[in-house]
Design an enzyme around this catalytic site. Structure first.
Site, PDB file in Angstrom:
ATOM      1  N   SER A 107       0.806  -1.222   0.000  1.00 26.90           N
ATOM      2  CA  SER A 107       0.000   0.000   0.000  1.00 26.90           C
ATOM      3  C   SER A 107       0.840   1.275   0.000  1.00 26.90           C
ATOM      4  O   SER A 107       0.763   2.099   0.899  1.00 26.90           O
ATOM      5  CB  SER A 107      -0.931   0.003   1.222  1.00 26.90           C
ATOM      6  OG  SER A 107      -1.915   1.007   1.093  1.00 26.90           O
TER       7      SER A 107
ATOM      8  N   ASN B  40       2.265   4.590  -5.531  1.00 31.37           N
ATOM      9  CA  ASN B  40       3.155   4.404  -6.688  1.00 31.37           C
ATOM     10  C   ASN B  40       3.081   5.568  -7.676  1.00 31.37           C
ATOM     11  O   ASN B  40       4.062   5.866  -8.356  1.00 31.37           O
ATOM     12  CB  ASN B  40       2.887   3.063  -7.388  1.00 31.37           C
ATOM     13  CG  ASN B  40       1.433   2.851  -7.724  1.00 31.37           C
ATOM     14  OD1 ASN B  40       0.576   3.655  -7.368  1.00 31.37           O
ATOM     15  ND2 ASN B  40       1.144   1.754  -8.395  1.00 31.37           N
ATOM     16  N   CYS B  41       1.953   6.264  -7.751  1.00 30.88           N
ATOM     17  CA  CYS B  41       1.859   7.402  -8.664  1.00 30.88           C
ATOM     18  C   CYS B  41       2.698   8.588  -8.180  1.00 30.88           C
ATOM     19  O   CYS B  41       2.988   9.503  -8.949  1.00 30.88           O
ATOM     20  CB  CYS B  41       0.407   7.834  -8.830  1.00 30.88           C
ATOM     21  SG  CYS B  41      -0.630   6.596  -9.635  1.00 30.88           S
TER      22      CYS B  41
ATOM     23  N   TYR C 214     -10.511 -14.024  -9.236  1.00 28.15           N
ATOM     24  CA  TYR C 214     -10.772 -12.691  -9.766  1.00 28.15           C
ATOM     25  C   TYR C 214      -9.445 -12.027 -10.125  1.00 28.15           C
ATOM     26  O   TYR C 214      -8.376 -12.429  -9.655  1.00 28.15           O
ATOM     27  CB  TYR C 214     -11.491 -11.829  -8.727  1.00 28.15           C
ATOM     28  CG  TYR C 214     -12.874 -12.299  -8.347  1.00 28.15           C
ATOM     29  CD1 TYR C 214     -14.014 -11.661  -8.819  1.00 28.15           C
ATOM     30  CD2 TYR C 214     -13.046 -13.386  -7.479  1.00 28.15           C
ATOM     31  CE1 TYR C 214     -15.289 -12.074  -8.452  1.00 28.15           C
ATOM     32  CE2 TYR C 214     -14.321 -13.805  -7.100  1.00 28.15           C
ATOM     33  CZ  TYR C 214     -15.437 -13.151  -7.596  1.00 28.15           C
ATOM     34  OH  TYR C 214     -16.691 -13.569  -7.224  1.00 28.15           O
ATOM     35  N   ALA C 215      -9.504 -10.960 -10.930  1.00 27.23           N
ATOM     36  CA  ALA C 215      -8.287 -10.204 -11.258  1.00 27.23           C
ATOM     37  C   ALA C 215      -8.652  -8.742 -11.453  1.00 27.23           C
ATOM     38  O   ALA C 215      -9.733  -8.419 -11.981  1.00 27.23           O
ATOM     39  CB  ALA C 215      -7.617 -10.755 -12.504  1.00 27.23           C
TER      40      ALA C 215
ATOM     41  N   ASP D 250      -3.643  -3.474 -13.374  1.00 27.15           N
ATOM     42  CA  ASP D 250      -2.851  -3.453 -14.603  1.00 27.15           C
ATOM     43  C   ASP D 250      -2.777  -4.807 -15.294  1.00 27.15           C
ATOM     44  O   ASP D 250      -2.401  -4.884 -16.464  1.00 27.15           O
ATOM     45  CB  ASP D 250      -1.414  -2.998 -14.295  1.00 27.15           C
ATOM     46  CG  ASP D 250      -1.340  -1.569 -13.800  1.00 27.15           C
ATOM     47  OD1 ASP D 250      -2.393  -0.909 -13.740  1.00 27.15           O
ATOM     48  OD2 ASP D 250      -0.235  -1.112 -13.473  1.00 27.15           O
TER      49      ASP D 250
ATOM     50  N   TYR E 263     -19.364  29.828 -10.037  1.00 27.40           N
ATOM     51  CA  TYR E 263     -18.590  30.962 -10.572  1.00 27.40           C
ATOM     52  C   TYR E 263     -18.289  31.993  -9.496  1.00 27.40           C
ATOM     53  O   TYR E 263     -19.138  32.366  -8.694  1.00 27.40           O
ATOM     54  CB  TYR E 263     -19.353  31.656 -11.707  1.00 27.40           C
ATOM     55  CG  TYR E 263     -18.854  33.060 -11.976  1.00 27.40           C
ATOM     56  CD1 TYR E 263     -17.560  33.262 -12.485  1.00 27.40           C
ATOM     57  CD2 TYR E 263     -19.634  34.180 -11.682  1.00 27.40           C
ATOM     58  CE1 TYR E 263     -17.083  34.544 -12.704  1.00 27.40           C
ATOM     59  CE2 TYR E 263     -19.162  35.464 -11.908  1.00 27.40           C
ATOM     60  CZ  TYR E 263     -17.883  35.651 -12.405  1.00 27.40           C
ATOM     61  OH  TYR E 263     -17.394  36.909 -12.622  1.00 27.40           O
TER      62      TYR E 263
END
Length: 566
Positions: free
Chosen positions: A40, A43-44, A277-278, A281, A426
């Site tokens: 956890s 990574n970004c 499941y998957a 990426d 606005y």
């Protein structure tokens, strides 16, 4: 009934699935395996450690095994690689990388979220340079420690995708001499060629040596040799040419792979084995706009998929409407965001779509407010329905707000007519009374209803070469600051008095600074009997940005006397 759920991969998708599973049930035993030393992590955010924006590598860590156990009663096992799956006996084989111990675990449900691995091409001499990839905290920490100690300051980054550009930016900000190498004719494929030239210029402005249309041929001692024969000095090389899904577990256990090579899943993210499941990426997803399967390496979709998997395992209804691909990036002082289709995707996938574009340059807030900045905005819409297909925005201001609006509009099947009617918040420090999104609706509706005709900035060089009639309707002092070679200056304020200077028997192309005055000029001329007049979308500001990088890169003759960038 207590179930045993195993998760392979402990970052975005895996960690999200684990915590959602726990929120839905206190009974289940949940074990999450991560072959790296951390779970956890953000990574970004990895590239931002290189510039010190994120000071310590440890700051990238969001959770650890102890916190997973204490807060969620989840058994998070690091340095633990799942090396095989026995679907018949419903067991996995795990190798503890720190002790070499191998053991088995049974499962009732198995979730695969191993992510993707950086692609490393087999190029001669790779062992003659110190090269790095960027996938996890260990990678970025190793790169950061090395560049701080190396003798020189030269770093080559190979690959102009999100990771490559962000690494190049942060290394440059840290004081290194960076060369960014991209084999294609542009970086950042979510942006069309006419839009991405803004980012090309920004990189050049910050002394990043951006090389496009040239690929790496081989490596020599601390050098990168390109196909063109050009030699790049490199004390360190970062390989960022792309990623490939970690599909070996699925492949070896006989799970179906899709047409992209990623794991094939159904609407609930079940593989060809309903108990496996998957997410993330490693899978291929349905693109709701191209109606085809694709790979999508983005954290947001991975976390949504993880939630859907946990819900399905707990017999909750899930909805899968596919994905449109929304993303954002910062390149030095410029921000970029995109969503949906662009012209490159339509062309590459041979989509049979008749479309037109909106290209406008407008301020992100009221122009007299401090910090007001131009947003360069491009929107694609379908003809004749007006359905919105995608959009891109680049500027120093808040571009993500605008693209998020468009992404939402696409999800709800909106048209350019709907954009006109959006009621957006606005106040002068935040936006204009009619936001650029509303303007996109006005322009798109006018084009859809054939109120006027336009040409985009990428067609202007050809017009100049062919000596077409180009009218510049800016004021004389603006014209003197820089103009298209051969253009005739007839300011909008003088247009009606000098209309006899404009020919009626051939096409006439009108531009100003950003496209608003020229639009008014086109409508005025049409009312005066002109039927073959075109507004230059993007106008002189867009033309300058589109032409600049390639003028400097190739040494070709400029079509403008001087560039205007503001």
């Amino acid at each position: 009934m207590k179930r045993k759920i195993l998760i392979v991969g402990g970052v975005a998708g895996g960690a999200s699935a684990a915590t959602r599973l726990r929120r839905l049930s206190e009974k289940d035993q949940i074990i999450m395996f991560e072959k790296g030393p951390h779970v956890s992590f953000s990574n970004c955010s990895l590239p931002y450690h290189l510039s010190g924006v994120i000071e310590e590598a440890s700051d990238l860590l969001l959770m650890n095994p102890r916190l997973f156990a204490e807060r969620f009663n989840i058994d998070a096992r690091i340095n633990s690689e799942v090396i095989s799956i026995d679907r018949k006996s419903k067991t996995v084989t795990v190798k503890k990388l720190d002790t070499e111990e191998v053991y088995s675990e049974t499962y009732d449900k198995l979730i695969l979220s191993p992510g993707a691995s950086p692609i490393l091409p087999k190029l001669p001499g790779l062992n003659k340079v110190k090269f790095f990839t960027v996938r996890n905290v260990v990678d970025i920490d190793s790169l950061n420690r090395f560049v701080k100690k190396m003798d020189g300051k030269n770093v080559a980054v190979v690959g102009g995708g999100f990771i490559g550009v962000e690494v190049a930016e942060n290394l440059s900000n840290a004081g290194y001499k960076v060369t960014l190498i991209e084999a294609a004719n542009q970086i950042l494929r979510p942006y069309d060629y006419d839009m991405v030239q803004i980012f090309h210029k920004v990189l050049m402005d910050h002394q990043v040596d951006l090389i496009v249309e040239d690929s790496v041929d081989k490596f020599e001692d601390d050098k990168v040799i390109l196909a063109s024969g050009k030699t790049i000095d490199a004390n360190a090389v970062v390989m960022a040419i792309g990623v490939a899904p970690e599909n070996h577990l699925a492949k070896e256990s006989g799970l179906d792979l899709g047409e992209t090579g990623a794991i094939k899943v159904n609407k609930n993210y079940q593989t060809s084995d309903p108990d496996i499941y998957a997410v993330g990426d490693v899978i291929e997803v349905y693109n709701a706009l191209t109606h085809s399967n694709t790979k999508l390496s983005l954290a947001g979709p991975a976390q949504k998929q993880a939630r859907a998997v946990a819900d399905h395992i707990n017999n909750k209804d899930t909805v899968n409407k596919g994905y449109i691909g929304s993303s954002a990036i910062k390149v030095f002082e410029y921000n970029g965001a995109s969503t949906g289709l662009n012209e490159s995707i339509i062309e590459f996938t041979n989509l049979n779509i008749n479309y037109d574009i909106v290209r406008i340059e407008l301020p992100d807030k009221v122009g007299i407010m401090p910090g007001a900045e131009t947003i360069h905005f491009k929107l694609l819409f379908e003809i004749p329905t007006g359905r919105i297909l995608g959009a891109q925005a680049i500027g120093k201001g808040d571009v993500t707000k605008r693209i998020d609006i468009i992404a939402t509009a696409i999800k709800f099947g909106a048209t350019v007519e709907d954009l006109k009617d959006l009621e957006l918040s606005y106040a002068p420090p935040f936006s204009t009374a009619k936001d650029i999104v509303n303007y996109a609706g006005y322009v798109g509706s006018n084009l859809l209803n054939e109120v006027y005709k336009q040409v985009n900035v990428d067609k202007v060089r050809e017009l100049v070469i062919n000596k077409e009639t180009i009218i510049d309707v800016r004021e004389a002092h603006e014209y003197k600051r820089g103009h298209i070679k051969g253009a005739i200056n007839i300011p909008l304020s003088e247009l009606r008095k000098r209309v006899n200077e404009i020919p009626k028997d051939k096409p006439v192309y009108i531009h100003c600074r950003s496209g608003q005055r020229s639009y008014n000029a086109v409508l005025a001329l049409q009312h005066l009997g002109y039927s073959n007049v075109f507004n230059m979308a993007g106008s002189f500001l867009g033309i300058s940005l589109y032409e600049y990088f390639n003028d400097k890169r190739t040494g070709r003759e400029s079509i403008v006397t001087a560039y205007n960038f503001n």
